[in-house]
Design a protein around this motif. Structure first.
Motif, mmCIF file in Angstrom:
data_model
loop_
_atom_site.group_PDB
_atom_site.id
_atom_site.type_symbol
_atom_site.label_atom_id
_atom_site.label_comp_id
_atom_site.label_asym_id
_atom_site.label_seq_id
_atom_site.Cartn_x
_atom_site.Cartn_y
_atom_site.Cartn_z
ATOM 1 N N ARG A 186 40.723 27.902 32.768
ATOM 2 C CA ARG A 186 40.992 29.150 32.057
ATOM 3 C C ARG A 186 40.296 29.270 30.700
ATOM 4 O O ARG A 186 39.717 30.330 30.414
ATOM 5 C CB ARG A 186 42.498 29.366 31.915
ATOM 6 C CG ARG A 186 43.193 29.601 33.263
ATOM 7 C CD ARG A 186 44.687 29.733 33.095
ATOM 8 N NE ARG A 186 45.232 28.544 32.440
ATOM 9 C CZ ARG A 186 46.462 28.480 31.961
ATOM 10 N NH1 ARG A 186 47.261 29.532 32.035
ATOM 11 N NH2 ARG A 186 46.902 27.365 31.404
ATOM 12 N N LEU A 207 35.898 36.803 31.675
ATOM 13 C CA LEU A 207 36.786 37.864 32.166
ATOM 14 C C LEU A 207 36.869 39.011 31.167
ATOM 15 O O LEU A 207 36.882 40.189 31.555
ATOM 16 C CB LEU A 207 38.182 37.306 32.442
ATOM 17 C CG LEU A 207 38.304 36.216 33.506
ATOM 18 C CD1 LEU A 207 39.771 35.856 33.723
ATOM 19 C CD2 LEU A 207 37.666 36.644 34.824
ATOM 20 N N SER A 220 39.652 45.559 36.507
ATOM 21 C CA SER A 220 40.337 44.278 36.364
ATOM 22 C C SER A 220 39.431 43.110 36.724
ATOM 23 O O SER A 220 38.765 43.117 37.758
ATOM 24 C CB SER A 220 41.584 44.250 37.251
ATOM 25 O OG SER A 220 42.486 45.268 36.864
ATOM 26 N N ILE A 233 39.449 38.901 37.334
ATOM 27 C CA ILE A 233 40.455 37.946 37.819
ATOM 28 C C ILE A 233 39.837 36.569 38.018
ATOM 29 O O ILE A 233 38.692 36.448 38.494
ATOM 30 C CB ILE A 233 41.047 38.445 39.159
ATOM 31 C CG1 ILE A 233 41.709 39.820 38.974
ATOM 32 C CG2 ILE A 233 42.037 37.439 39.734
ATOM 33 C CD1 ILE A 233 41.890 40.582 40.278
ATOM 34 N N SER A 245 40.753 33.194 40.177
ATOM 35 C CA SER A 245 41.592 32.628 41.233
ATOM 36 C C SER A 245 41.165 31.194 41.505
ATOM 37 O O SER A 245 39.983 30.860 41.379
ATOM 38 C CB SER A 245 41.458 33.447 42.525
ATOM 39 O OG SER A 245 41.779 34.806 42.310
ATOM 40 N N CYS A 280 46.158 33.479 41.686
ATOM 41 C CA CYS A 280 45.639 34.151 40.490
ATOM 42 C C CYS A 280 46.199 33.428 39.265
ATOM 43 O O CYS A 280 47.412 33.367 39.083
ATOM 44 C CB CYS A 280 46.053 35.619 40.490
ATOM 45 S SG CYS A 280 45.726 36.487 38.933
ATOM 46 N N GLU A 340 44.510 33.800 35.992
ATOM 47 C CA GLU A 340 44.131 34.516 34.765
ATOM 48 C C GLU A 340 43.692 35.911 35.154
ATOM 49 O O GLU A 340 43.103 36.121 36.214
ATOM 50 C CB GLU A 340 43.013 33.785 34.025
ATOM 51 C CG GLU A 340 42.790 34.245 32.592
ATOM 52 C CD GLU A 340 43.938 33.861 31.654
ATOM 53 O OE1 GLU A 340 44.141 34.578 30.663
ATOM 54 O OE2 GLU A 340 44.632 32.858 31.917
ATOM 55 N N LEU A 341 43.984 36.885 34.281
ATOM 56 C CA LEU A 341 43.743 38.289 34.612
ATOM 57 C C LEU A 341 43.478 39.067 33.338
ATOM 58 O O LEU A 341 44.167 38.886 32.334
ATOM 59 C CB LEU A 341 44.979 38.851 35.334
ATOM 60 C CG LEU A 341 45.046 40.341 35.616
ATOM 61 C CD1 LEU A 341 44.000 40.742 36.644
ATOM 62 C CD2 LEU A 341 46.439 40.712 36.116
ATOM 63 N N ASN A 345 46.098 46.898 40.184
ATOM 64 C CA ASN A 345 47.073 46.012 39.544
ATOM 65 C C ASN A 345 48.030 45.390 40.559
ATOM 66 O O ASN A 345 49.196 45.188 40.283
ATOM 67 C CB ASN A 345 47.856 46.770 38.469
ATOM 68 C CG ASN A 345 48.563 47.990 39.019
ATOM 69 O OD1 ASN A 345 48.407 48.325 40.183
ATOM 70 N ND2 ASN A 345 49.332 48.646 38.183
ATOM 71 N N LEU A 371 47.710 42.411 41.745
ATOM 72 C CA LEU A 371 47.795 40.971 41.519
ATOM 73 C C LEU A 371 48.354 40.701 40.134
ATOM 74 O O LEU A 371 47.998 41.376 39.169
ATOM 75 C CB LEU A 371 46.407 40.321 41.616
ATOM 76 C CG LEU A 371 45.903 39.864 42.986
ATOM 77 C CD1 LEU A 371 44.520 39.248 42.846
ATOM 78 C CD2 LEU A 371 46.846 38.887 43.645
ATOM 79 N N ASP A 372 49.227 39.722 40.040
ATOM 80 C CA ASP A 372 49.726 39.228 38.763
ATOM 81 C C ASP A 372 49.406 37.752 38.661
ATOM 82 O O ASP A 372 49.113 37.090 39.666
ATOM 83 C CB ASP A 372 51.250 39.418 38.651
ATOM 84 C CG ASP A 372 51.640 40.886 38.623
ATOM 85 O OD1 ASP A 372 51.031 41.635 37.851
ATOM 86 O OD2 ASP A 372 52.561 41.259 39.377
ATOM 87 N N ILE A 373 49.451 37.207 37.458
ATOM 88 C CA ILE A 373 49.272 35.774 37.298
ATOM 89 C C ILE A 373 50.384 35.056 38.080
ATOM 90 O O ILE A 373 51.558 35.368 37.931
ATOM 91 C CB ILE A 373 49.291 35.383 35.812
ATOM 92 C CG1 ILE A 373 48.061 35.965 35.111
ATOM 93 C CG2 ILE A 373 49.329 33.867 35.652
ATOM 94 C CD1 ILE A 373 48.022 35.728 33.624
#
Length: 270
Positions: A82, A89, A99, A101, A103, A112, A114-115, A125, A127-129
């Motif tokens: 990260r 990112l 967005s 991302i 993965s 996932c 980091e976003l 949106n 996907l969430d961390i």
């Protein structure tokens, strides 16, 4: 999905399920882990007592506990993409307004970790961390799948077959075709498969032996990807080359040239 046969295996599956922020209720956590509710509750209560899981006294929702966070912190100090990927990112989300991302592979799943959301009003949106998907489901996940050695690829396809029933537009044969196309063009594109009118474009981040450490992707409306596919692909290649060079501790390799963009018609044909 293999049925867990021991309490330890079941507990590990429950912890993995809790890494996805959508899974907080007992019913959801148990279903995601493939563990019956009675066993899940018993094991989660043990994990709460050990500090690996917390349970809100009012909502009864489960979440990672302080001991889990301590273990996570120790693991990240040893191997954490990260900090290296975050600037990329940010640049991608700023340049394309969609967005961006990161993965990473986890068994036969993609997670996932980091976003960065873009500023375009309609955001991908979904996907969430902490969100998990079978490898191949989503552009970043497909890039990871396509970067695997062939023998491992076939093993993964066998493992994820039951999970693919949740995605009516995907099966093992369709994923094999997407893998072949990804390898030919040098990056993954997946449109209208997971979410209607949404899609993604992604590239894997290989280690020195070519094995995928992770993948960076852009998620957006289908038309926003198709209209700018070559430009986004070049940006992803450039960022991926710089990330891998930094990770390996050597000078960046020359930027690769992305193939010409496809049209909507050729995408449907694929």
């Amino acid at each position: 999905m293999t049925t867990p046969s021991t309490s330890l295996q079941k507990a590990c599956r429950l912890l993995r399920a809790l890494s996805d922020t959508r899974h907080t209720r007992l019913t959801d956590v148990a279903a995601a882990a493939g563990v019956d509710k009675a066993s899940a509750l018993r094991l989660l209560e043990t994990l709460v007592a050990e500090g690996l899981v917390e349970r809100d006294p009012d909502t009864k929702a489960f979440s990672p506990g302080p001991e889990w966070l301590t273990l996570q912190s120790a693991a990240q100090r040893r191997f954490d993409l990260r900090p290296v990927v975050r600037p990329a990112l940010i640049r991608l989300a700023n340049a394309f307004e969609d967005s961006a991302i990161l993965s990473v592979p986890s068994g036969w799943e993609s997670v996932c970790i980091e976003l960065r959301l873009g500023t375009f009003p309609i955001r991908a949106n979904y996907l969430d961390i902490g969100s998990r998907r079978p490898l191949g489901v989503g552009a970043g996940s497909l890039a990871l799948l396509a970067a695997l050695p062939d023998n491992e690829l076939e093993t993964v396809l066998g493992c994820i077959a039951p999970s693919l029933r949740r995605y009516p537009r995907l099966n093992a044969d369709v994923l094999r075709r997407h893998v072949e196309a990804t390898r030919e063009r040098g990056y993954a594109v997946l449109l209208d498969v997971v979410v209607e009118r949404m899609g993604g474009i992604a590239i894997a981040l290989p280690d020195a032996n070519g094995y995928p450490l992770g993948a960076i992707s852009m998620a957006a409306l289908n038309e926003r990807i198709l209209e700018r596919e070559a430009t986004i692909a070049r940006a992803l290649h450039r960022e991926a080359d710089a990330i891998c060079a930094t990770w390996r501790g050597r000078a960046p390799v020359p930027t690769r040239t992305a193939p010409a963009p496809r049209t909507a018609a050729t995408d449907k044909a694929a």
